[in-house]
Design an enzyme around this catalytic site. Sequence first.
Site, short mmCIF file in Angstrom:
data_model
loop_
_atom_site.label_atom_id
_atom_site.label_comp_id
_atom_site.label_asym_id
_atom_site.label_seq_id
_atom_site.Cartn_x
_atom_site.Cartn_y
_atom_site.Cartn_z
N ARG A 243 0.82 -1.22 0.00
CA ARG A 243 0.00 0.00 0.00
C ARG A 243 0.85 1.26 0.00
O ARG A 243 0.42 2.30 -0.52
CB ARG A 243 -0.95 -0.02 1.20
N TYR A 362 -7.12 -1.23 -6.20
CA TYR A 362 -6.26 -2.40 -5.98
C TYR A 362 -5.39 -2.28 -4.74
O TYR A 362 -5.20 -1.21 -4.20
CB TYR A 362 -5.46 -2.78 -7.21
N GLU A 363 -4.95 -3.44 -4.28
CA GLU A 363 -4.20 -3.60 -3.01
C GLU A 363 -4.98 -3.02 -1.83
O GLU A 363 -4.42 -2.42 -0.92
CB GLU A 363 -2.80 -3.00 -3.13
N GLY A 364 -6.28 -3.23 -1.88
CA GLY A 364 -7.17 -2.77 -0.82
C GLY A 364 -7.92 -1.52 -1.24
O GLY A 364 -7.32 -0.47 -1.46
#
Length: 380
Positions: A243, A362-364
């Site tokens: 992140r 993306y990635e949370g």
Amino acid sequence: MDFNLTEEHLMIRDAARDFAQNELLPGVIERDEKQQFPDELVRKMGELGFMGVMVDPKYGGSGMDTISYVLIMEELSKIDASASVMVSVNNSLVCYGLEAYGTEEQKQKYLTKLATGEQIGAFCLSEPEAGSDATSQATTAEDKGDYYLLNGTKNWITNGGRSDVYLVIAQTDRAKGHRGINAFIVEKGMEGFHIGPKEDKLGIRGSDTHTLQFNDVKVPKENRIGEDGFGFKFAMKTLSGGRIGIAAQALGIASGAYELALKYSKERKAFGTEICNHQAIAFKLADMYTDITAARHLVMQAACDKDNGDDYTRSGAMAKLYASKVAMEHTVEAVQIHGGNGFVKEYHVERLMRDAKITQIYEGTSEIQKIVISRSLIKE
């Protein structure tokens, strides 16, 4: 608090900026249209040390810190977010995961090639029914003694078609819930491993995104990362660092849009003067610069936390949440400042606007980041 970069950091930033301007900028519009990213540029990024920024030199990495990493990510992202997400995944998710949790044999076999850019890696967590809910893994890995039998589907996989090494999260024992999940190293070419069609995306179109199919793929026991049941924790710890990379990407997209908007506003005239002299435009520029500066401080704080060995779960989530918001809002404003020209590809800002949206997903997703942040506050 020291906000000044070291001389080494400035050199690294300038090297990334030069590469972005001289190597990435030419052809970036064509790469976006054709959904391609050339292997030659990947090789050059590897030679510059961008593919294994934080990896120990004994494994072929550059041995730099997280501050250096986010500086590189910002400069690349100003020009081509498709290039920077390739760098981000290889660094934050694949190289970090292997160096932090892999065996020495795994590091020697895989990390040494990934860190130099000789090979590319992919991180395989998302599934058709398991995105934000990462515990609901439908992909299974059945323990067969000296190997696991892998079956399932992974989608939205960055570097999916061009990678050599895939870190795959799969359910080994459903009765144990998230404690029954493992992480495995899968190589391209293993029997039963199939790469699906490339996704036709809104943004980061030069990035290689595919669905992957695993049909009775035999994965050697030595390719499991960590102890049995470590897979979910592996994924969450790896994503926490990832992140920070995506926050830096969002920061770069916003910074690139701002720089283009400022330059254009000083050249374009309306009502007898450059449009930057009109308060409506000047105030947009003021808001953009202020928000981007605030985002940069959050990104740098998260990077410092990681470098200092402090918990960066919350600071990384805060950086990604805010930087992605700034990227989305201010790429739209950059298009507005350009007027009709902002809607035309040759001025670049429309591509940056399209690229910005994925940083909130993306990635949370942004919603997941708020869950991470709020839970950390409630626990205090």
